[in-house]
Each structure stands twice: as structure tokens, then as C-alpha cells.
Design a protein around this motif. Structure first.
Motif, short mmCIF file in Angstrom:
data_model
loop_
_atom_site.label_atom_id
_atom_site.label_comp_id
_atom_site.label_asym_id
_atom_site.label_seq_id
_atom_site.Cartn_x
_atom_site.Cartn_y
_atom_site.Cartn_z
N UNK A 39 50.03 38.82 32.73
CA UNK A 39 49.24 39.65 31.46
C UNK A 39 49.86 41.17 31.65
N UNK A 40 49.66 41.73 32.84
CA UNK A 40 50.26 43.00 32.85
C UNK A 40 51.55 43.23 32.23
N UNK A 41 52.41 42.20 33.00
CA UNK A 41 53.73 42.34 32.49
C UNK A 41 54.15 42.74 30.93
N UNK A 42 53.16 41.92 30.32
CA UNK A 42 53.22 42.13 28.78
C UNK A 42 52.91 43.44 28.38
N UNK B 22 41.46 37.07 32.63
CA UNK B 22 42.41 38.42 33.20
C UNK B 22 43.16 38.99 31.87
N UNK B 23 43.30 38.07 30.93
CA UNK B 23 43.68 38.52 29.87
C UNK B 23 42.94 39.52 29.08
N UNK B 24 41.50 39.28 29.01
CA UNK B 24 40.79 40.11 28.25
C UNK B 24 40.54 41.50 29.27
N UNK C 132 37.26 30.81 27.77
CA UNK C 132 36.63 31.89 28.97
C UNK C 132 36.85 33.02 28.51
N UNK C 133 35.89 33.86 27.95
CA UNK C 133 36.00 34.94 27.55
C UNK C 133 34.77 35.93 28.18
N UNK C 134 34.66 36.96 28.47
CA UNK C 134 33.81 37.81 29.06
C UNK C 134 32.49 37.97 28.23
N UNK C 135 31.25 37.75 28.66
CA UNK C 135 30.23 38.08 27.76
C UNK C 135 29.93 39.48 27.42
N UNK D 184 31.53 42.50 29.58
CA UNK D 184 32.34 43.54 28.86
C UNK D 184 32.03 45.12 28.85
N UNK D 185 30.60 44.95 28.69
CA UNK D 185 29.88 46.46 28.81
C UNK D 185 29.92 47.14 30.10
N UNK D 186 30.03 46.14 31.15
CA UNK D 186 29.85 46.18 32.69
C UNK D 186 31.28 46.95 32.83
N UNK D 187 32.31 46.00 32.31
CA UNK D 187 33.80 46.56 32.54
C UNK D 187 34.03 47.90 32.13
N UNK D 188 33.55 48.06 30.76
CA UNK D 188 33.80 49.39 30.09
C UNK D 188 32.90 50.50 30.69
#
Length: 301
Positions: free
Chosen positions: A210-213, A162-164, A124-127, A131-135
Motif C-alpha cells: 500500500x505504501x508503494x502506491x 494497513x490500507x486505511x 476490516x476497517x478501523x473503528x 482511527x482517533x487513536x491513530x490520528x
């Protein structure tokens, strides 16, 4: 917040002795956060005196004797507070050993299911488009409430990644040249995601884990950005916004108090995310706390 201050005060009085308490009382006489040291009849002062006595008698911070006692002969009777049953585990008398009946086939099924879930999580990763939308959203993010909320909702809707998403946000915080308003907006986004990590949304809790790390490195980057600000007023305003996030996270109980203190100290430049801690004298620590009316002079060594 007050309870945290009392516990840290007890810790350092036990370690440094009564002179430390006298020094703090002299320096913080005008600080309302330390009023409990002077109001001898207040519940906070009574709790502080009991907690200090309890630790000095060998009790642990999380387990103490519950019998009534005298601190000194002819004095008042002290009755310790009840321990929180939710932090003490199940009483031994209620524990019953029940043998588990499971076949090797059942174990194999469980292992297969766990492996399948892990594989799905990895796949499960962003397409590229997501990814472009998030950036783009991070690049255009401003501290406006609506902007931060829109980005937060998008992240929650893609919580299975969430991790990505956390990696992308952390990477955006590491760019030293990013304007302070954008860094502030991204910090507010992190805060909103942590606040909603307990929401009834599938995989929302992944953000907290994931934020904790990533948060130690994120706050090292925020520290570097704060140090780069030339204008004193602008630097202080940015610092207050960062500190407001810490106060909110403490109220929400997002992470443990020790972890939040570590993050605060990283932001203040008192410790490093990894490796050896910065050497700071007690005098510098006490002056720092007095100057800013805060408890952040209490640093782990």
C-alpha cells in the motif's frame, strides 16, 4: 550503493558516449564514490569495464554471454561473472508439463474462498476509536526512537487495516503547515513499517504494497515542505534525513532500484509523481551530482 552507481554510470556512458565518462572523471575526482573510475586494478573498475563492454556488445543488463573472450587482440582473457540463478527462472529442461485435474466444483470452491477473503478485507476497517487513536499518535509523534517505535508497533498490531493506516499517514504528510520535526517523525514511521513489513506478523506485508502506491505523492508533499524551509542549514538537515531513508531502503531491498530513484527524483523536484517529467539540462544534472557528492544527477528521461 556502489553497484547501483556503476550500473547507472554504464547506462549513461552507453547513451552519451565516452565524453560523458571523461566529464564525470574530471568533476568527481575527489568523490570516493567514483573512485572505481580511477583505480584500474580494483574489482569495481574491472566489473565496470566488463559491464560497459557487455552492454555495448548487445547483452542485456540481466543476461549475458558467459564464454571467455578478448576485448581486443592480444589483450587479457576476460571471464564474465556467473548469472544469479535466482533471477533466471527454472531451466527449461527441468520444466515438466503436468495436466492439472480439477473439477468445476474445485474451481468454484477456490473462487468462493478468494471472494470471501476479499470481502473480509473490505469489511476490516478501523473503528472510530482506533482511527482517533491513530490520528492522536500521528499528531503527537516526535522523532524520538521510542515514540516512533510505539506507533509502529500499534500499526503492526492492526496490520489487517494497513490500507486505511497508510491512507491516514499519507494524508498527514500532505499538510504543508505541519512542522518539519513532525514530518520527519512520520517519515521515520513509514521507514520502520517498511523495514518490518517482512516480519512474521500477520498482514505486515500489506504495508509495503500500500505504501508503494502512496509514496510518489508522499515525496511530492515532502518536496513541497522542503522547498518551504527558509533556513538553509535546516533545509539541508531535513534533506539529509530524507536521503538516509533512501539509503536504508536500498540496503533493505524494500523496493526496486528504479522505483527508489524515481522517489528520490520526485523529492528533489526533478520529476513529477504523475504526468510529464521536468525538463533538466545535462549540465544542471552533472553540477547537481558534483555539488552534493551523490549519484542523484542520474535521472530518467
Amino acid at each position: 550503493m556502489l553497484l547501483c552507481i556503476i550500473h547507472r554510470m554504464v547506462e549513461f556512458v552507453v547513451r552519451e558516449g565516452p565524453m560523458f565518462e571523461a566529464m564525470i572523471m574530471n568533476r568527481e575526482i575527489q568523490n570516493p564514490m567514483f573512485r572505481f573510475l580511477f583505480e584500474n586494478q580494483s574489482p569495481a573498475h574491472i566489473y565496470y569495464r566488463w559491464k560497459l563492454f557487455s552492454i555495448l556488445q548487445g547483452d542485456s543488463p540481466y543476461s549475458w554471454r558467459s564464454d571467455d573472450f578478448y576485448m581486443f587482440e592480444g589483450g587479457s582473457v576476460w571471464r564474465p561473472p556467473k548469472m544469479n540463478p535466482f533471477t533466471q527462472g527454472m531451466p527449461d529442461e527441468l520444466v515438466v508439463d503436468i495436466p492439472l485435474k480439477s473439477s468445476s466444483n474445485d474451481s468454484h470452491k477456490i473462487s468462493t474462498a478468494e471472494s470471501s477473503a476479499l470481502e473480509d478485507a473490505k469489511k476490516s476497517t478501523l473503528s472510530d476509536g482506533q482511527r482517533d487513536k491513530l490520528e492522536d499518535m500521528l499528531r503527537d509523534l516526535t522523532p524520538e526512537r521510542s515514540k516512533v517505535a510505539d506507533c509502529m508497533v500499534w500499526c503492526l498490531n492492526h496490520a489487517e487495516n494497513a490500507e486505511e493506516i497508510v491512507d491516514c499517514i499519507a494524508e498527514s504528510m500532505s499538510i504543508l503547515e505541519t512542522p518539519i520535526p513532525k514530518k520527519t517523525a512520520r517519515l521515520f514511521l513509514i521507514s520502520d513499517l517498511l523495514h518490518n513489513s517482512s516480519a512474521r506478523v500477520a498482514h505486515a506485508s500489506y504495508f509495503r504494497r500500500h505504501f508503494e502506491q502512496k509514496l510518489p505523492d508522499i515525496f511530492k508533499d515532502i518536496h513541497d515542505a522542503h522547498e518551504k524551509i527558509d533556513a538553509r542549514l535546516k533545509a539541508e538537515q531535513f534533506k539529509q534525513k530524507v536521503m538516509s531513508c533512501f539509503r536504508a531502503w536500498e540496503d533493505w531491498a524494500v523496493y526496486t532500484g528504479d522505483f527508489l530513484i524515481k522517489l528520490q527524483n520526485i523529492f528533489l523536484g526533478l520529476v513529477l509523481p504523475k504526468g510529464p517529467k521536468v525538463k533538466v539540462s545535462w549540465g544542471a544534472l552533472i553540477s547537481f551530482g558534483s555539488k552534493n557528492n551523490s549519484l542523484f544527477f542520474l535521472v530518467f528521461f
